[in-house]
Each structure stands twice: as structure tokens, then as C-alpha cells.
Enzyme design. Structure first.
Site, PDB file in Angstrom:
ATOM      1  N   VAL A  64      -9.504 -30.895  -1.982  1.00 33.14           N
ATOM      2  CA  VAL A  64     -10.960 -30.765  -2.051  1.00 33.14           C
ATOM      3  C   VAL A  64     -11.536 -31.961  -2.808  1.00 33.14           C
ATOM      4  CG1 VAL A  64     -12.891 -29.325  -2.819  1.00 33.14           C
ATOM      5  CG2 VAL A  64     -10.779 -28.247  -2.007  1.00 33.14           C
ATOM      6  N   GLY A 105      -4.103 -26.152  -8.230  1.00 33.32           N
ATOM      7  CA  GLY A 105      -5.447 -26.703  -8.331  1.00 33.32           C
ATOM      8  C   GLY A 105      -6.183 -26.623  -7.009  1.00 33.32           C
ATOM      9  N   ASP A 106      -6.699 -27.765  -6.562  1.00 35.15           N
ATOM     10  CA  ASP A 106      -7.458 -27.814  -5.307  1.00 35.15           C
ATOM     11  C   ASP A 106      -6.639 -28.458  -4.187  1.00 35.15           C
ATOM     12  OD1 ASP A 106      -7.566 -30.220  -6.776  1.00 35.15           O
ATOM     13  OD2 ASP A 106      -9.265 -30.925  -5.606  1.00 35.15           O
ATOM     14  N   GLU A 107      -5.320 -28.407  -4.297  1.00 33.41           N
ATOM     15  CA  GLU A 107      -4.446 -29.035  -3.303  1.00 33.41           C
ATOM     16  C   GLU A 107      -3.701 -27.978  -2.486  1.00 33.41           C
ATOM     17  OE1 GLU A 107      -2.019 -33.004  -3.591  1.00 33.41           O
ATOM     18  OE2 GLU A 107      -0.867 -31.390  -4.482  1.00 33.41           O
TER      19      GLU A 107
END
Length: 203
Positions: A64, A105-107
Site C-alpha cells: 500500500v 504491515g501493509d505488505e
């Protein structure tokens, strides 16, 4: 065997059955990310390796864009909603024949089977879908960068190496107007030397 013994045996059998169901539920829950419902890194790795036996497999890495800015500006609830929506959209796009996991996280990572050779078009459409605001946080506007690599281009490499290639392509996509980038067929460049030191090996 007496009636009492039969009743006791039946009760024990029922108890053990219920306990086994509970253990299975706990095991499945431990393998799922509590926010998105996606597979955790270890569970994703096991399933992804199995899918990579198929020469039509494609490895995708998604990140993201400006996620910290989303959290700082709109709050963590909006960030969580964005992650959950991204996970749901990725899962829908990959379908039942593939697997999607949250690496942290955002991965996110995914492995899909591209039998008809349309992965490039599918991922371009997916990038546009992932950039749409979510219903629960319509004020949040961001995008998701995608990097991908075909298994057939690197048949001798393991999941860890393919993720590194997808990672390199993803960061190339972040530096260009395009949100999607396919990994080069040549050798690995910066990512192999630890440009992203936070990544844990999945070999």
C-alpha cells in the site's frame, strides 16, 4: 458391556471429538491474520511452495502506497479498513486456485495460476480496483503498487528468490506512473543485497 459402560464410552468419544474440533479451530485461527483473515507468513509460505510446482504460477507482491500517511492523517481505524479492503480485493482477484497472505504491515503476497497467460492484464485491472476508496473509509485515497514474476521465467528459483524479484519490480512500479511492474528476466539487482533489510527469508 453394561449400559453404563456404553454410556461412558459414548460420552468420552463425544468429548474427544469436540476437543479435536476445538484444536483444529485453534490451529486454523493461529494461521490467519486477525485483521485481514489472510494466511500468515508461515501458512502462506507452505501453500505458495505447493502452487509453485505449477509452471503457470505467478508470484505477486503488493504494498500500500503512503500507508503511514494514511494512518497519520486519517487514524489507525481508517488504515485498518484500508488493509482489510485490500486483502478482500486481492483474495477475490486471485480466486480459489491461488493463495494470498499478509507478510506484515501493509505488505501482501499472492501466488496465482495463470493458465491463459493474461496475468499482466488481470493485474493492471486489479491495481485500478485496489486504488478505489473503501466503503468504510471513503475519505482515504491511495494506491497499491504491484510487482510480479512468472514461475516459468525462473524455474530453478525458490519462493524466496521469486519474492525478491517481485519486490524489486514492485519498488520499480512505485517510481513510475504505472502501479504494476513485471520482474526482469535477468539477474536480481538491489533487493538481493538487502535493500529491504526487514524482509525475512521464506526459503
Amino acid at each position: 458391556m453394561t449400559t453404563l459402560a456404553l454410556l461412558l464410552l459414548a460420552a468420552l468419544s463425544t468429548a474427544w471429538g469436540a476437543h479435536a474440533v476445538w484444536l483444529l479451530h485453534r490451529l486454523r485461527t493461529a494461521r490467519r491474520d486477525p485483521l485481514t483473515g489472510l494466511w500468515t507468513r508461515d501458512a502462506f509460505t507452505r501453500q505458495a511452495r505447493r502452487l509453485l510446482r505449477n509452471p503457470h504460477a505467478v508470484v505477486v507482491l503488493a504494498d500500500v502506497d503512503r500507508f503511514k500517511q494514511v494512518n497519520d492523517t486519517h487514524g489507525h481505524a481508517a488504515g485498518d479498513a484500508l488493509l482489510a479492503a485490500t486483502a478482500s480485493r486481492l483474495t477475490h482477484a486471485v480466486g480459489r486456485s491461488g493463495v494470498v497472505g499478509r507478510l506484515g504491515g501493509d505488505e501482501f503476497a499472492a501466488v496465482l495460476v495463470d493458465r491463459d497467460g493474461t496475468a499482466a492484464d488481470q493485474l493492471a485491472v486489479l491495481a485500478r480496483i485496489l486504488a478505489r476508496p473503501t466503503e468504510t473509509a471513503p475519505e482515504v485515497h491511495t494506491s497499491v503498487s504491484l510487482g510480479w514474476v512468472r514461475r516459468a521465467d525462473h524455474p530453478d528459483e525458490d519462493l524466496s528468490a521469486l519474492l525478491k524479484r517481485a519486490d524489486e519490480a514492485m519498488y520499480a512500479a512505485k517510481r513510475t506512473p504505472s502501479a504494476v511492474r513485471r520482474a526482469a528476466i535477468g539477474r536480481l539487482l538491489a533487493s538481493v543485497t538487502g535493500r529491504r533489510p526487514g524482509r525475512r527469508s521464506t526459503a
